[in-house]
Design a protein around this motif. Structure first.
Motif, PDB file in Angstrom:
ATOM      1  N   GLU A 117      40.267  14.800  36.293  1.00 37.70           N
ATOM      2  CA  GLU A 117      41.280  13.807  36.597  1.00 37.70           C
ATOM      3  C   GLU A 117      42.588  14.525  36.908  1.00 37.70           C
ATOM      4  N   ARG A 118      43.653  13.756  36.999  1.00 40.90           N
ATOM      5  CA  ARG A 118      44.962  14.327  37.302  1.00 40.90           C
ATOM      6  C   ARG A 118      45.590  14.838  36.002  1.00 40.90           C
ATOM      7  N   ILE A 119      45.816  16.144  35.935  1.00 41.92           N
ATOM      8  CA  ILE A 119      46.375  16.771  34.728  1.00 41.92           C
ATOM      9  C   ILE A 119      47.735  17.380  35.069  1.00 41.92           C
ATOM     10  N   VAL A 120      48.755  16.992  34.321  1.00 45.50           N
ATOM     11  CA  VAL A 120      50.098  17.548  34.481  1.00 45.50           C
ATOM     12  C   VAL A 120      50.523  18.145  33.144  1.00 45.50           C
ATOM     13  N   VAL A 121      50.901  19.409  33.172  1.00 41.06           N
ATOM     14  CA  VAL A 121      51.377  20.103  31.972  1.00 41.06           C
ATOM     15  C   VAL A 121      52.855  20.433  32.163  1.00 41.06           C
ATOM     16  N   ASN A 122      53.685  19.988  31.233  1.00 39.32           N
ATOM     17  CA  ASN A 122      55.114  20.277  31.283  1.00 39.32           C
ATOM     18  C   ASN A 122      55.493  21.175  30.110  1.00 39.32           C
ATOM     19  N   LEU A 123      56.210  22.258  30.404  1.00 33.06           N
ATOM     20  CA  LEU A 123      56.673  23.190  29.372  1.00 33.06           C
ATOM     21  C   LEU A 123      58.155  22.944  29.150  1.00 33.06           C
ATOM     22  N   ALA A 124      58.485  22.290  28.064  1.00 34.77           N
ATOM     23  CA  ALA A 124      59.871  21.920  27.783  1.00 34.77           C
ATOM     24  C   ALA A 124      60.472  22.869  26.720  1.00 34.77           C
ATOM     25  N   MET A 148      46.079   9.816  28.955  1.00 35.16           N
ATOM     26  CA  MET A 148      46.647   9.944  27.604  1.00 35.16           C
ATOM     27  C   MET A 148      47.606  11.120  27.546  1.00 35.16           C
ATOM     28  N   LEU A 149      48.656  11.009  26.738  1.00 33.76           N
ATOM     29  CA  LEU A 149      49.654  12.054  26.597  1.00 33.76           C
ATOM     30  C   LEU A 149      49.470  12.787  25.263  1.00 33.76           C
ATOM     31  N   ALA A 150      49.528  14.134  25.304  1.00 33.07           N
ATOM     32  CA  ALA A 150      49.433  14.954  24.096  1.00 33.07           C
ATOM     33  C   ALA A 150      50.562  15.966  24.086  1.00 33.07           C
ATOM     34  N   LYS A 151      51.034  16.327  22.869  1.00 33.64           N
ATOM     35  CA  LYS A 151      52.100  17.309  22.727  1.00 33.64           C
ATOM     36  C   LYS A 151      51.683  18.376  21.725  1.00 33.64           C
ATOM     37  N   VAL A 152      51.854  19.647  22.130  1.00 29.37           N
ATOM     38  CA  VAL A 152      51.496  20.792  21.289  1.00 29.37           C
ATOM     39  C   VAL A 152      52.692  21.736  21.232  1.00 29.37           C
ATOM     40  N   ASN A 153      53.003  22.257  20.068  1.00 30.44           N
ATOM     41  CA  ASN A 153      54.131  23.177  19.907  1.00 30.44           C
ATOM     42  C   ASN A 153      53.686  24.620  20.135  1.00 30.44           C
ATOM     43  N   SER A 154      54.399  25.294  21.030  1.00 33.30           N
ATOM     44  CA  SER A 154      54.182  26.724  21.235  1.00 33.30           C
ATOM     45  C   SER A 154      55.536  27.410  21.151  1.00 33.30           C
ATOM     46  N   CYS A 155      55.615  28.640  21.628  1.00 34.25           N
ATOM     47  CA  CYS A 155      56.850  29.401  21.463  1.00 34.25           C
ATOM     48  C   CYS A 155      57.012  30.411  22.590  1.00 34.25           C
ATOM     49  N   SER A 156      58.258  30.763  22.870  1.00 31.50           N
ATOM     50  CA  SER A 156      58.573  31.838  23.798  1.00 31.50           C
ATOM     51  C   SER A 156      59.765  32.592  23.231  1.00 31.50           C
ATOM     52  N   VAL A 157      60.189  33.658  23.905  1.00 31.67           N
ATOM     53  CA  VAL A 157      61.307  34.450  23.401  1.00 31.67           C
ATOM     54  C   VAL A 157      62.405  34.572  24.444  1.00 31.67           C
ATOM     55  N   GLY A 209      46.070  21.086  24.152  1.00 33.99           N
ATOM     56  CA  GLY A 209      46.677  19.860  24.644  1.00 33.99           C
ATOM     57  C   GLY A 209      45.732  19.049  25.507  1.00 33.99           C
ATOM     58  N   ILE A 210      44.971  19.730  26.362  1.00 30.32           N
ATOM     59  CA  ILE A 210      43.997  19.031  27.212  1.00 30.32           C
ATOM     60  C   ILE A 210      42.907  18.395  26.365  1.00 30.32           C
ATOM     61  N   LEU A 211      42.427  19.106  25.346  1.00 27.29           N
ATOM     62  CA  LEU A 211      41.374  18.563  24.487  1.00 27.29           C
ATOM     63  C   LEU A 211      41.885  17.416  23.612  1.00 27.29           C
ATOM     64  N   VAL A 212      43.163  17.464  23.217  1.00 29.82           N
ATOM     65  CA  VAL A 212      43.738  16.345  22.469  1.00 29.82           C
ATOM     66  C   VAL A 212      43.882  15.125  23.373  1.00 29.82           C
ATOM     67  N   ALA A 213      44.399  15.357  24.599  1.00 31.82           N
ATOM     68  CA  ALA A 213      44.559  14.256  25.554  1.00 31.82           C
ATOM     69  C   ALA A 213      43.212  13.666  25.968  1.00 31.82           C
ATOM     70  N   SER A 214      42.154  14.496  25.899  1.00 25.75           N
ATOM     71  CA  SER A 214      40.804  14.017  26.223  1.00 25.75           C
ATOM     72  C   SER A 214      40.122  13.398  25.007  1.00 25.75           C
ATOM     73  N   ILE A 256      47.034  13.311  31.025  1.00 32.35           N
ATOM     74  CA  ILE A 256      45.826  13.128  31.836  1.00 32.35           C
ATOM     75  C   ILE A 256      45.794  11.672  32.303  1.00 32.35           C
ATOM     76  N   SER A 257      45.729  11.483  33.609  1.00 30.73           N
ATOM     77  CA  SER A 257      45.717  10.125  34.161  1.00 30.73           C
ATOM     78  C   SER A 257      44.712  10.041  35.296  1.00 30.73           C
ATOM     79  N   TYR A 258      44.402   8.803  35.694  1.00 30.40           N
ATOM     80  CA  TYR A 258      43.460   8.610  36.787  1.00 30.40           C
ATOM     81  C   TYR A 258      44.067   9.104  38.101  1.00 30.40           C
ATOM     82  N   GLY A 259      43.200   9.645  38.954  1.00 25.15           N
ATOM     83  CA  GLY A 259      43.635  10.136  40.247  1.00 25.15           C
ATOM     84  C   GLY A 259      42.768  11.285  40.699  1.00 25.15           C
ATOM     85  N   LEU A 260      43.129  11.852  41.833  1.00 25.27           N
ATOM     86  CA  LEU A 260      42.388  13.004  42.344  1.00 25.27           C
ATOM     87  C   LEU A 260      42.502  14.168  41.365  1.00 25.27           C
ATOM     88  N   PRO A 261      41.418  14.974  41.203  1.00 23.67           N
ATOM     89  CA  PRO A 261      41.444  16.110  40.269  1.00 23.67           C
ATOM     90  C   PRO A 261      42.501  17.143  40.666  1.00 23.67           C
TER      91      PRO A 261
END
Length: 511
Positions: A62-69, A1-10, A87-92, A24-29
């Motif tokens: 599971e397989r977890i990928v986090v992208n910071l856009a 499942m895909l989740a999106k959370v808004n954060s911030c940087s400077v 984000g992980i808890l939302v995707a879970s 979060i998708s099926y696959g090796l941890p």
């Protein structure tokens, strides 16, 4: 499942939205973070994993990928811990995703799930308001700072489980309200100091009052022990209190560097910075491999005091010229550019020679002419030209030192300074400049009119004393401030004459 959370940087002192995408998708941890994360961001994987487990939730194997856009901008800091965990808890499917997008989330996680404070809370809150977010979820310690921004809800949180319960609808988090009582706090006492403690030196006190009223740069020269540093350190007690807008600007800079104190979450008094003469040019104006604000930006809307001015390296002093002129400094590095505000009041003090007794009738100078020239050569003419007020501070006489009566207290002087500032604000409202010192030369004719007598006096000063164009404009600005202190609409001959007296280096009295 895909989740999106808004954060911030400077970037510099300006915030920008970072969208934390968690898949979060099926696959090796595997737990990967992409999007140009710095070391502190990459290390968040272990903090997030342990915090989720110790908060009583199951970490997905599971397989977890986090992208910071956006993925082409470097991300640094520990503030991404909390949004990644959310984000992980939302995707879970532990947290419902409906409300997540309305908030900007930032915080560092400890291993037990508690939330620690982060830097740059104020820029984050300003960004959340600018981007139309409903609120910002931030550590308790940062709440007062973020609450300075009007029109946005600030939710202080203590733990990961508290946020999970909030988004699940089990608990409500009380919004933090700004304590506005600090706005009534003046500069009556700065660390217990007051102008009344300075004995004698009426000429120097008058010059500092004028400098404070018009936000003019000032340099004092005199023998050791004459009171130059003592006068400079008490200048903050006669400056006007910060306006709310100025407080936001100053707090923003200190917030980015993590210099905000828990007991005082916002800057309520004008900054006073006094760097040591061994400082580097990057330390003074800002910079480094990862650009950060320097001392001139930390002194924004306040005072930058350079004691023993000729002891600073010449290249360090020369980099001050452009920021003094522009009121900002731009730092360029590979892949990024940052602009920091630097509208500071420069206050400098120096001895007339290496031993300090050249102009002292009671002292015996032991310096040779080449030594004196070398000592003074570090202060270039273009830098001195940008200092509106140049005065001598002579040795204090014993009768003044032993006097039983104290001098005028700071609060009385500040009342006159405040009156003069209000006159300037009304006059310069259309120019959007805060003080006489910031009037551009092209506007001097409109706001600093000189009659025939004043024009004649200024011509004599230029012809006899050799004033440069910039020095001539400085005299006019200082004359305008003196007239404002007297609440006089036009600059008189005596105002201009007094302003000329405050150019001791141009008049050759310090040679």
């Amino acid at each position: 499942m895909l989740a999106k959370v808004n954060s911030c940087s400077v970037a510099g002192i300006d915030g920008f939205i970072v969208e934390v995408e968690v898949d979060i998708s099926y696959g090796l941890p595997v737990f990967n973070i992409v999007g140009l994360p710095e070391v502190s961001v990459r290390e968040s994987k272990d903090r997030v994993k342990t915090a989720i487990k110790n908060s009583g939730y199951t970490f997905p194997m599971e397989r977890i990928v986090v992208n910071l856009a956006p993925a082409d901008v470097k991300k640094e800091g520990t503030g991404f811990d909390l949004p990644v965990a959310i984000g992980i808890l939302v995707a879970s499917e532990v947290i419902p995703s409906e409300k997540i997008n309305a908030y900007l989330i930032s915080g560092e996680l400890s291993l037990d799930g508690k939330i620690k404070p982060v830097k740059a809370a104020l820029p984050y809150a300003l960004t959340a308001k600018e981007k139309g977010k409903k609120g910002i979820i931030i550590p308790v310690e940062n709440a007062a700072e973020a609450a300075m921004v009007d029109g946005i809800d600030v939710f202080p949180v203590k733990s990961l489980s508290q946020i999970v319960d909030f988004f699940s609808g089990f608990v409500e988090i009380e919004k933090h309200r700004m304590d506005s009582t600090w706005l009534t706090h003046g500069n009556d006492k700065v660390d217990g100091m007051d102008f009344s403690e300075v004995r004698g030196q009426q000429h120097a006190k008058r010059a500092l009052e004028i400098a404070a009223a018009g936000f003019h740069n000032i340099i004092m020269t005199g023998p050791p022990g004459s009171g130059k540093s003592m006068l400079a350190k008490r200048l903050s007690t006669i400056l006007p209190a910060l306006t709310f807008e100025e407080a936001i600007e100053v707090t923003r800079i200190y917030s980015v560097l993590g210099l905000i104190e828990d007991k005082r979450p916002y800057m309520s008094t004008r900054p006073f910075r006094s760097p040591h003469h061994t400082i580097s040019d990057a330390g003074l104006v800002g910079g480094g491999s990862k650009p950060v604000p320097g001392e001139i930006s930390l002194a924004h809307n306040g005072v930058l005091f350079l004691d023993e001015l000729p002891e600073f390296k010449k290249n360090v002093l020369e980099v001050l010229r452009q920021p003094i002129e522009d009121g900002k400094v731009s730092i360029s590095r590979a892949g990024m550019k940052a602009t920091y505000p630097s509208q500071f009041m420069l206050v400098a003090a120096m001895n007339p020679c290496p031993c300090g007794y050249l102009s002292d009738p009671m002292g015996k100078c032991t310096c040779t002419h080449p030594q004196i020239q070398k000592y003074r050569s570090k202060i270039s003419g273009p830098l001195l030209d940008r200092i509106d007020i140049q005065i001598e501070v002579p040795r204090i006489e014993y009768k003044d030192l032993a006097a039983r009566t104290k001098g005028e207290i700071s609060s009385h002087i500040r009342k006159r300074v405040n009156r003069a500032r209000k006159v300037q604000e009304a006059r310069l409202e259309k120019l959007t400049v805060p003080s006489n010192a910031r009037i551009h030369s092209r506007h001097l004719g409109a706001f600093c009119h000189l009659d025939a007598e004043c024009e004649k006096l200024l011509k004599q000063a230029v012809d006899v004393l050799g004033f440069s164009a910039r020095a001539c404009h400085s005299v006019i600005r200082v004359g305008r401030t003196i007239a404002d202190l007297e609440n006089t609409p036009e600059i008189g001959r005596h105002h201009l004459a007094e302003a000329i007296q405050y150019r001791s280096f141009d008049r050759g009295l310090s040679q």
